[in-house]
Design an enzyme around this catalytic site. Structure first.
Site, short mmCIF file in Angstrom:
data_model
loop_
_atom_site.label_atom_id
_atom_site.label_comp_id
_atom_site.label_asym_id
_atom_site.label_seq_id
_atom_site.Cartn_x
_atom_site.Cartn_y
_atom_site.Cartn_z
CB THR A 28 111.56 -4.01 3.27
OG1 THR A 28 112.88 -4.39 3.68
CG2 THR A 28 110.64 -5.21 3.44
CB SER A 30 105.29 -4.66 -3.58
OG SER A 30 104.57 -3.52 -3.19
N GLY A 84 110.42 2.17 -0.02
CA GLY A 84 109.00 2.50 -0.21
C GLY A 84 108.42 3.11 1.05
CB ALA A 85 106.56 5.39 2.28
CG ASP A 86 103.24 1.22 4.75
OD1 ASP A 86 103.02 0.37 3.88
OD2 ASP A 86 104.07 1.06 5.65
N GLY A 98 104.58 -1.28 7.07
CA GLY A 98 103.53 -2.20 6.62
C GLY A 98 104.09 -3.60 6.37
N GLY A 99 105.33 -3.65 5.93
CA GLY A 99 105.97 -4.95 5.68
C GLY A 99 106.72 -5.46 6.89
CD GLU A 105 111.33 -0.62 5.87
OE1 GLU A 105 110.99 -1.20 4.83
OE2 GLU A 105 110.49 -0.11 6.65
#
Ligand code: 5RP
Length: 229
Positions: A28, A30, A84-86, A98-99, A105
């Protein structure tokens, strides 16, 4: 190269690890969405995959672009998750959420043989914690849970604001019906200790520290994508 181009570079490099016939966990955010767009092009060209999305948001994009989906109950063992990752550190410890999708996840990544993280280089850090740690909490007993998180943090020498995440019309609610507390600890020197302490609080459903989960990270910068493992 702007941030979006770096995300696309990381997603392209991750796609090279995907083989036709794989059962895929699909992340999840961008960066993960850039991966979904590239994957959809391959699927349109005859590439066969079955994906398990980590959020309703990712599921909607996959459906829109024609990426075949299954539930995790239909495909309980996955070959690979791309997400993804923050934040990512050199030991491949991550902050995620973050999302707001950290629970699904983590469940999907844990059901996968391998997890590959994709990120632009702004996410690579020396020590985790500049990004506020998302902690998914049950709405019941929120005040007690906050106090318990504060106590755990103090025991570990951490302090910082605990902010209940908001969306337009009130508290943010996750796909699982929980809320998120964003914990601004600033710097988390012992992520393993914080992870196990948070896991011991009953009102904490899950937290965004992903430790020993990612097999490799693809980090894209202006000079291209490189792999950490
Ligand atoms: C969602 C996540 C995302 O992977 C993380 O927030 C990174 O998102 P982006 O690629 O948009 O920066 O953990 O819960």
């Amino acid at each position: 190269m702007d941030a979006r181009e770096m995300k696309i570079k990381a997603a392209e490099a991750a796609l090279a690890h995907v083989e036709s016939g794989m059962r895929l966990g699909i992340g999840t955010g961008s960066t993960a969405e850039e991966f979904v767009r590239l994957l959809a092009e391959k699927v349109a060209g005859g590439f066969r995959v079955e994906g398990v999305p980590t959020s309703e948001r990712t599921a909607r994009l996959c459906v829109e672009l024609g990426v075949p989906l299954k539930s995790l109950d239909e495909l309980p063992a996955l070959d690979l998750t791309i997400d993804g990752a923050d934040e990512v550190d050199q030991a491949l410890r991550l902050i995620k959420g973050g999302g707001g999708a950290l629970l699904r996840e983590k469940i999907v990544a844990a059901a996968s043989e391998r997890m590959i993280v994709i990120a632009d280089e702004s996410k690579l850090v020396e020590t985790l914690g500049a990004f506020a740690l998302p902690i998914e909490v049950n709405p019941f007993g929120l005040v007690s849970t906050r106090i318990a998180i504060d106590k755990v943090a103090a025991r570990l020498g951490l302090s910082g604001e605990l902010t209940l995440r908001q969306s337009g019309d009130g508290e943010f609610t996750t796909d699982g019906g929980h809320h998120i507390i964003d914990a601004s600890f600033g710097r988390i020197p012992d992520a393993e200790a914080l992870s196990s302490e948070l896991n011991s609080i009953p009102g904490v459903v899950e937290h965004g520290l992903f430790i020993n989960m990612a097999a490799l990270a693809i980090i894209a910068g202006p000079a291209g994508a490189r792999t950490l493992q």
